[in-house]
Scaffold this motif. Structure first.
Motif, PDB file in Angstrom:
ATOM      1  N   GLU A  11     -10.075 -42.295-118.507  1.00 27.12           N
ATOM      2  CA  GLU A  11     -10.432 -41.300-119.507  1.00 27.12           C
ATOM      3  C   GLU A  11     -10.683 -39.988-118.783  1.00 27.12           C
ATOM      4  O   GLU A  11     -11.268 -39.976-117.699  1.00 27.12           O
ATOM      5  N   LEU A  12     -10.228 -38.908-119.385  1.00 25.68           N
ATOM      6  CA  LEU A  12     -10.384 -37.580-118.775  1.00 25.68           C
ATOM      7  C   LEU A  12     -11.529 -36.826-119.428  1.00 25.68           C
ATOM      8  O   LEU A  12     -11.661 -36.837-120.642  1.00 25.68           O
ATOM      9  N   THR A  13     -12.305 -36.156-118.613  1.00 31.79           N
ATOM     10  CA  THR A  13     -13.287 -35.231-119.159  1.00 31.79           C
ATOM     11  C   THR A  13     -12.549 -33.946-119.527  1.00 31.79           C
ATOM     12  O   THR A  13     -11.458 -33.673-119.004  1.00 31.79           O
ATOM     13  N   PRO A  14     -13.116 -33.137-120.402  1.00 32.72           N
ATOM     14  CA  PRO A  14     -12.476 -31.866-120.728  1.00 32.72           C
ATOM     15  C   PRO A  14     -12.248 -30.980-119.506  1.00 32.72           C
ATOM     16  O   PRO A  14     -11.212 -30.326-119.395  1.00 32.72           O
ATOM     17  N   SER A  15     -13.178 -30.970-118.553  1.00 32.03           N
ATOM     18  CA  SER A  15     -12.991 -30.118-117.367  1.00 32.03           C
ATOM     19  C   SER A  15     -11.881 -30.659-116.465  1.00 32.03           C
ATOM     20  O   SER A  15     -11.136 -29.885-115.864  1.00 32.03           O
ATOM     21  N   ALA A  16     -11.735 -31.983-116.365  1.00 29.29           N
ATOM     22  CA  ALA A  16     -10.641 -32.559-115.572  1.00 29.29           C
ATOM     23  C   ALA A  16      -9.304 -32.224-116.226  1.00 29.29           C
ATOM     24  O   ALA A  16      -8.348 -31.853-115.539  1.00 29.29           O
ATOM     25  N   ALA A  17      -9.237 -32.334-117.544  1.00 27.87           N
ATOM     26  CA  ALA A  17      -7.999 -32.010-118.258  1.00 27.87           C
ATOM     27  C   ALA A  17      -7.637 -30.537-118.062  1.00 27.87           C
ATOM     28  O   ALA A  17      -6.462 -30.205-117.861  1.00 27.87           O
ATOM     29  N   GLU A  18      -8.620 -29.662-118.093  1.00 28.21           N
ATOM     30  CA  GLU A  18      -8.366 -28.234-117.877  1.00 28.21           C
ATOM     31  C   GLU A  18      -7.806 -27.977-116.481  1.00 28.21           C
ATOM     32  O   GLU A  18      -6.861 -27.215-116.305  1.00 28.21           O
ATOM     33  N   GLN A  65      -4.158 -37.368-123.332  1.00 23.60           N
ATOM     34  CA  GLN A  65      -5.568 -37.114-123.609  1.00 23.60           C
ATOM     35  C   GLN A  65      -5.880 -35.664-123.274  1.00 23.60           C
ATOM     36  O   GLN A  65      -5.435 -35.157-122.247  1.00 23.60           O
ATOM     37  N   GLU A  66      -6.630 -35.021-124.138  1.00 19.99           N
ATOM     38  CA  GLU A  66      -7.053 -33.637-123.886  1.00 19.99           C
ATOM     39  C   GLU A  66      -5.866 -32.706-123.635  1.00 19.99           C
ATOM     40  O   GLU A  66      -5.968 -31.757-122.874  1.00 19.99           O
TER      41      GLU A  66
END
Length: 79
Positions: A11-18, A65-66
Motif C-alpha cells: 500500500e502506498l502512502t500519499p507522499s510515496a505516491a507523490e 493506487q494514488e
C-alpha cells in the motif's frame, strides 16, 4: 463460511505516491510503472529492490493506487 480477502501486496502512502509521480515525470515515459522485487540476500535474508519497468510479466500483480501503477513480482518466484 466467509470468503477470505487477499490483501494488496503493498500500500502506498500519499507522499510515496507523490514521489513516484515526480520520478516518473523525470523519465518522461507514460508506460513506466514502479517495479518492486525481492532478491535473496544470503545470510542477511531477502533484499527489496525498486526500478521502473514498462513490461508486465504474466505473474506480476499490478496495483493502481494514488494515481500510480506498481508492479509486484509473484512472491512464489523468490521463495
Amino acid at each position: 463460511m466467509s470468503a477470505v480477502q487477499q490483501a494488496a501486496p503493498i500500500e502506498l502512502t500519499p507522499s510515496a505516491a507523490e514521489k513516484i509521480r515526480e520520478l516518473l515525470a523525470e523519465e518522461a515515459d507514460d508506460d513506466l510503472c514502479l517495479r518492486v522485487f525481492v532478491t535473496g540476500g544470503g545470510c542477511s535474508g531477502f533484499q527489496y529492490g525498486f526500478t521502473f519497468d514498462d513490461e508486465q510479466a504474466e505473474d506480476d500483480a499490478l496495483i493502481g493506487q494514488e494515481g500510480v501503477r506498481v508492479l509486484v513480482e509473484d512472491r512464489k518466484s523468490v521463495v
